[in-house]
Design an enzyme around this catalytic site. Structure first.
Site, PDB file in Angstrom:
ATOM      1  CG  ASP A   1      -0.247   0.106   2.527  1.00  0.00           C
ATOM      2  OD1 ASP A   1       0.970   0.374   2.536  1.00  0.00           O
ATOM      3  OD2 ASP A   1      -0.898  -0.075   3.564  1.00  0.00           O
TER       4      ASP A   1
ATOM      5  CG  ASP B   1      -6.067  -4.957   1.226  1.00  0.00           C
ATOM      6  OD1 ASP B   1      -5.933  -4.542   2.394  1.00  0.00           O
ATOM      7  OD2 ASP B   1      -6.378  -4.208   0.277  1.00  0.00           O
TER       8      ASP B   1
END
Length: 389
Positions: free
Chosen positions: A91, A289
């Protein structure tokens, strides 16, 4: 260079395969969150034996905990995690812009609980634990400032070396005003341009995803999807808050996927509740996720075909978690009462076995989703899971 091929498409729902030089995954798929490049309950040398082909690591935490130099020394995140043939994403730190800012002040996540009108009224867009400017975000870590910007985030993610990396963005709070969310979204679009510029020269080895924002507002979500969808990136993340009721997520995601180019994969960031996964797959989402499988395992929560089970209520049962489950706990016949005894004794086997089980459950569910799409039975499968989740 990452390639995405759609294999079967029924309306918005599709299966596909994403390939890179070292790995591939079938979609839809959910990434297991390895925040620091590892799972809390499992050593890295067992990750290669897990049924999950997809993992995601956290840029902010690997940065502030000074783990990135160790990742570099190991030769990149695949070597560090000892899974050279698995698919890994990183991320950007954008979620921490929210969670350590407005989220820290309110205790609210990406989806508001019911009866939240009083929270909206009392929220102040000017009170943020993080300092956000056009150029960067300043966090406080151990009493000292830590800086993230599009350029810094890209540099950190290049050092991590994941297959997929996310453009730097701000994940807004569901408590923020529409005016704040609009201004933040437009800044996120400008940060995407800076992220793309900073990523030049790395396109062959790492795929940069642009992130759609806009909160719960249809006009903003559609505007963001048009802007981000027009950029020359190989895939997209869908981030931000999703309103004040659970059913809003599918609707909000649908506004976005209707506009984003269908030939590129879409990753719904930080979402993994069972109903949400099915709702998003129905709207054309390919990747997910979520911390649910591992975090809830550590909190004695088990996912099964019978529903979500709290171990405390089953502590007297002298039987395995679930029949016909391929996880190590079930194969070895570890019983509910045995797990409870280990948890009480702070025996590390307890969280290890529950983590292994929940990861297996999610891997099996995602495989069943793909198979149901191929066979034209997605709605039947969704109804089956919907009865217990």
């Amino acid at each position: 260079m990452m390639k995405f091929q759609i294999q079967r498409k029924r309306k918005k729902i599709s299966t596909g395969i994403i390939t890179t030089s070292n790995s591939s995954i079938q979609t839809p798929e959910l990434a297991i969150v390895a925040t620091d490049g590892q799972l809390r309950s499992l050593p890295n040398d067992v990750l290669k034996d897990l049924p999950s082909p997809y993992f995601i690591v956290n840029t902010y935490h690997t940065y502030t905990k000074e783990i990135i130099p160790k990742i570099e020394k190991a030769g990149g995140i695949h070597s560090f995690m000892q899974i050279p043939d698995r698919f890994i994403a990183s991320d950007s730190g954008g979620f921490q812009v929210f969670s350590l800012g407005f989220g820290r002040g309110s205790g609210i996540g990406k989806i508001l609980p019911t009866a939240s009108d009083s929270l909206r009224i009392s929220h102040d867009d000017n009170k943020n634990f993080n300092k956000i400017t056009e150029n960067r975000v300043e966090f406080e870590f151990d009493g000292k400032p830590k800086i993230l910007s599009p350029e810094i985030s890209m540099d950190l993610q290049h050092k991590i070396g994941a297959n997929i990396m996310m453009a730097f963005d701000e994940c807004t709070s569901p408590l923020n005003s529409k005016e704040y969310i609009k201004n933040s979204m437009e800044r996120t679009h400008r940060w995407l341009d800076r992220s793309i510029e900073a990523h030049k020269g790395f396109e062959e080895n790492q795929a940069l995803f642009g992130i759609v924002q806009g909160g719960e507002y249809e006009d903003l979500r559609k505007e963001s999807a048009r802007v981000v969808g027009s950029k020359d990136v190989p895939g997209f993340g869908i981030g931000g808050s999703f309103g004040d009721f659970q059913e809003a997520l599918g609707t909000t995601v649908g506004w976005v996927t209707k506009i984003l180019p269908p030939e590129k994969p879409r990753h719904l960031l930080g979402i993994g509740k069972i109903r949400d996964v099915f709702a998003a797959v129905e709207q054309g989402v390919d990747l997910f996720d979520c911390v649910i499988p591992t975090r809830e395992a550590r909190h004695r929560m088990l996912y099964t075909k019978k529903g979500r089970l709290y171990l405390r209520k089953l502590k007297h049962l002298d039987e395995p978690i679930e029949k016909n489950c391929a996880c190590r706990a079930c194969v070895e016949g570890v019983t509910m009462s045995q797990l409870w005894t280990w948890f009480l004794a702070h025996d590390l086997r307890a969280s290890a076995y529950t983590t292994l089980h929940n990861i297996q459950f999610y891997a099996d569910m995602m495989r069943e989703i793909r198979e149901s799409i191929e066979m034209g039975k997605f709605e039947e499968l969704r109804e089956t899971y919907g009865k217990v989740y």
